[in-house]
Design a protein around this motif. Structure first.
Motif, PDB file in Angstrom:
ATOM      1  N   THR A  66       0.850  -1.187   0.000  1.00 32.17           N
ATOM      2  CA  THR A  66       0.000   0.000   0.000  1.00 32.17           C
ATOM      3  C   THR A  66       0.887   1.240   0.000  1.00 32.17           C
ATOM      4  OG1 THR A  66      -1.698  -1.184   1.245  1.00 32.17           O
ATOM      5  CG2 THR A  66      -1.862   1.214   1.202  1.00 32.17           C
ATOM      6  N   THR A  67       0.599   2.181  -0.884  1.00 29.64           N
ATOM      7  CA  THR A  67       1.342   3.433  -0.939  1.00 29.64           C
ATOM      8  C   THR A  67       0.440   4.587  -0.538  1.00 29.64           C
ATOM      9  OG1 THR A  67       0.827   3.710  -3.283  1.00 29.64           O
ATOM     10  CG2 THR A  67       2.918   2.639  -2.746  1.00 29.64           C
ATOM     11  N   GLY A  68       1.013   5.568   0.154  1.00 29.78           N
ATOM     12  CA  GLY A  68       0.272   6.748   0.573  1.00 29.78           C
ATOM     13  C   GLY A  68       0.399   7.872  -0.440  1.00 29.78           C
ATOM     14  N   ALA A  69      -0.138   9.034  -0.071  1.00 34.25           N
ATOM     15  CA  ALA A  69      -0.076  10.214  -0.938  1.00 34.25           C
ATOM     16  C   ALA A  69       1.379  10.588  -1.192  1.00 34.25           C
ATOM     17  CB  ALA A  69      -0.821  11.372  -0.292  1.00 34.25           C
ATOM     18  N   GLY A  70       1.728  10.797  -2.454  1.00 29.62           N
ATOM     19  CA  GLY A  70       3.073  11.186  -2.836  1.00 29.62           C
ATOM     20  C   GLY A  70       4.103  10.066  -2.809  1.00 29.62           C
ATOM     21  N   ALA A  71       3.693   8.861  -2.478  1.00 25.53           N
ATOM     22  CA  ALA A  71       4.630   7.732  -2.370  1.00 25.53           C
ATOM     23  C   ALA A  71       4.821   7.032  -3.714  1.00 25.53           C
ATOM     24  CB  ALA A  71       4.136   6.731  -1.336  1.00 25.53           C
ATOM     25  N   GLN A  72       5.953   6.360  -3.831  1.00 27.59           N
ATOM     26  CA  GLN A  72       6.252   5.561  -5.018  1.00 27.59           C
ATOM     27  C   GLN A  72       7.178   4.433  -4.601  1.00 27.59           C
ATOM     28  OE1 GLN A  72       7.106   7.673  -8.714  1.00 27.59           O
ATOM     29  NE2 GLN A  72       8.896   6.387  -8.968  1.00 27.59           N
ATOM     30  N   VAL A  73       6.943   3.237  -5.146  1.00 27.02           N
ATOM     31  CA  VAL A  73       7.768   2.065  -4.839  1.00 27.02           C
ATOM     32  C   VAL A  73       8.248   1.458  -6.146  1.00 27.02           C
ATOM     33  CG1 VAL A  73       7.762  -0.257  -3.828  1.00 27.02           C
ATOM     34  CG2 VAL A  73       6.483   1.584  -2.720  1.00 27.02           C
ATOM     35  N   GLU A  74       9.553   1.191  -6.227  1.00 28.84           N
ATOM     36  CA  GLU A  74      10.128   0.518  -7.383  1.00 28.84           C
ATOM     37  C   GLU A  74      10.478  -0.909  -6.977  1.00 28.84           C
ATOM     38  OE1 GLU A  74      13.375   2.770  -9.050  1.00 28.84           O
ATOM     39  OE2 GLU A  74      12.255   4.643  -8.831  1.00 28.84           O
ATOM     40  N   LEU A  75      10.004  -1.890  -7.772  1.00 29.22           N
ATOM     41  CA  LEU A  75      10.228  -3.309  -7.495  1.00 29.22           C
ATOM     42  C   LEU A  75      10.939  -3.987  -8.653  1.00 29.22           C
ATOM     43  CD1 LEU A  75       6.691  -4.422  -6.229  1.00 29.22           C
ATOM     44  CD2 LEU A  75       8.692  -3.927  -4.825  1.00 29.22           C
ATOM     45  N   GLN A  76      11.717  -5.010  -8.311  1.00 28.03           N
ATOM     46  CA  GLN A  76      12.328  -5.869  -9.320  1.00 28.03           C
ATOM     47  C   GLN A  76      11.960  -7.296  -8.975  1.00 28.03           C
ATOM     48  OE1 GLN A  76      16.591  -6.173  -9.303  1.00 28.03           O
ATOM     49  NE2 GLN A  76      16.631  -7.275 -11.232  1.00 28.03           N
ATOM     50  N   ALA A  77      11.334  -8.000  -9.931  1.00 32.38           N
ATOM     51  CA  ALA A  77      11.086  -9.426  -9.732  1.00 32.38           C
ATOM     52  C   ALA A  77      12.443 -10.099  -9.735  1.00 32.38           C
ATOM     53  CB  ALA A  77      10.213  -9.993 -10.850  1.00 32.38           C
ATOM     54  N   GLY A  81      12.141  -8.737 -14.095  1.00 31.20           N
ATOM     55  CA  GLY A  81      11.276  -7.633 -14.508  1.00 31.20           C
ATOM     56  C   GLY A  81      11.256  -6.512 -13.481  1.00 31.20           C
ATOM     57  N   PHE A  82      10.964  -5.277 -13.922  1.00 29.36           N
ATOM     58  CA  PHE A  82      10.873  -4.106 -13.054  1.00 29.36           C
ATOM     59  C   PHE A  82       9.486  -3.483 -13.178  1.00 29.36           C
ATOM     60  CE2 PHE A  82      15.214  -3.355 -11.708  1.00 29.36           C
ATOM     61  CZ  PHE A  82      15.947  -4.098 -12.607  1.00 29.36           C
ATOM     62  N   THR A  83       9.023  -2.840 -12.081  1.00 31.77           N
ATOM     63  CA  THR A  83       7.778  -2.082 -12.138  1.00 31.77           C
ATOM     64  C   THR A  83       7.789  -1.008 -11.065  1.00 31.77           C
ATOM     65  OG1 THR A  83       5.381  -2.280 -12.377  1.00 31.77           O
ATOM     66  CG2 THR A  83       6.382  -3.488 -10.552  1.00 31.77           C
ATOM     67  N   THR A  84       6.920  -0.014 -11.217  1.00 25.93           N
ATOM     68  CA  THR A  84       6.774   1.066 -10.247  1.00 25.93           C
ATOM     69  C   THR A  84       5.321   1.110  -9.790  1.00 25.93           C
ATOM     70  OG1 THR A  84       8.530   2.347 -11.295  1.00 25.93           O
ATOM     71  CG2 THR A  84       6.986   3.554  -9.895  1.00 25.93           C
ATOM     72  N   ILE A  85       5.130   1.239  -8.484  1.00 28.30           N
ATOM     73  CA  ILE A  85       3.786   1.381  -7.913  1.00 28.30           C
ATOM     74  C   ILE A  85       3.632   2.846  -7.524  1.00 28.30           C
ATOM     75  CG2 ILE A  85       2.214   0.668  -6.079  1.00 28.30           C
ATOM     76  CD1 ILE A  85       3.887  -1.943  -5.920  1.00 28.30           C
ATOM     77  N   SER A  86       2.591   3.479  -8.018  1.00 26.84           N
ATOM     78  CA  SER A  86       2.349   4.905  -7.788  1.00 26.84           C
ATOM     79  C   SER A  86       1.656   5.161  -6.463  1.00 26.84           C
ATOM     80  CB  SER A  86       1.495   5.474  -8.920  1.00 26.84           C
ATOM     81  OG  SER A  86       2.160   5.326 -10.148  1.00 26.84           O
ATOM     82  N   GLN A  87       1.508   6.434  -6.149  1.00 30.86           N
ATOM     83  CA  GLN A  87       0.864   6.865  -4.912  1.00 30.86           C
ATOM     84  C   GLN A  87      -0.583   6.389  -4.799  1.00 30.86           C
ATOM     85  OE1 GLN A  87       0.469  11.099  -4.613  1.00 30.86           O
ATOM     86  NE2 GLN A  87      -0.352  11.314  -6.675  1.00 30.86           N
ATOM     87  N   ASN A  88      -1.057   6.290  -3.556  1.00 27.70           N
ATOM     88  CA  ASN A  88      -2.446   5.949  -3.242  1.00 27.70           C
ATOM     89  C   ASN A  88      -2.901   4.654  -3.911  1.00 27.70           C
ATOM     90  OD1 ASN A  88      -2.745   8.331  -1.678  1.00 27.70           O
ATOM     91  ND2 ASN A  88      -3.113   9.490  -3.539  1.00 27.70           N
ATOM     92  N   SER A  89      -2.040   3.646  -3.886  1.00 26.79           N
ATOM     93  CA  SER A  89      -2.353   2.364  -4.523  1.00 26.79           C
ATOM     94  C   SER A  89      -2.287   1.224  -3.518  1.00 26.79           C
ATOM     95  CB  SER A  89      -1.362   2.054  -5.653  1.00 26.79           C
ATOM     96  OG  SER A  89      -1.431   3.027  -6.669  1.00 26.79           O
ATOM     97  N   THR A  90      -3.042   0.197  -3.787  1.00 33.64           N
ATOM     98  CA  THR A  90      -2.962  -1.073  -3.062  1.00 33.64           C
ATOM     99  C   THR A  90      -2.751  -2.152  -4.102  1.00 33.64           C
ATOM    100  OG1 THR A  90      -4.398  -0.310  -1.286  1.00 33.64           O
ATOM    101  CG2 THR A  90      -4.169  -2.702  -1.559  1.00 33.64           C
TER     102      THR A  90
END
Length: 98
Positions: A66-77, A81-90
């Motif tokens: 879960t990301t809050g306002a203004g948050a961002q998470v970068e993941l690598q499988a 593979g790579f992906t980015t999770i944006s703010q206010n997401s579950t």
């Protein structure tokens, strides 16, 4: 407003050509957190409470991020593979594949 998504990390999804040690149909069982900006948490499978998400953590299939306002998470499988999770997401980690 929160977004709910089933996350499928895929090299082809990102349009990348990456060489990994995995066969094309092999699945990874974890993703590694590369970078966290802002407030983000993870609820791990079998746990009752979410914990703060930090760079370097390995996130297994079945976890909920879960990301809050203004948050961002970068993941690598761990399979590449790579992906980015944006703010206010579950995001529910259902499948990781390359």
């Amino acid at each position: 407003m929160k977004k709910l998504a089933a996350l499928l990390l895929s090299v082809t999804l990102l349009g990348l050509s990456v060489t990994t040690g995995y066969a094309a149909d092999e699945q990874a069982t974890e993703a590694k957190v590369i970078k966290v900006t802002g407030a983000a948490t993870v609820l791990l499978p079998g746990q009752a409470e979410a914990v703060a998400l930090t760079a370097g953590m390995n996130i297994p299939v079945g976890a909920t991020l879960t990301t809050g306002a203004g948050a961002q998470v970068e993941l690598q499988a761990l399979a590449g593979g790579f992906t980015t999770i944006s703010q206010n997401s579950t995001v529910i980690m259902e499948e990781l594949s390359v």
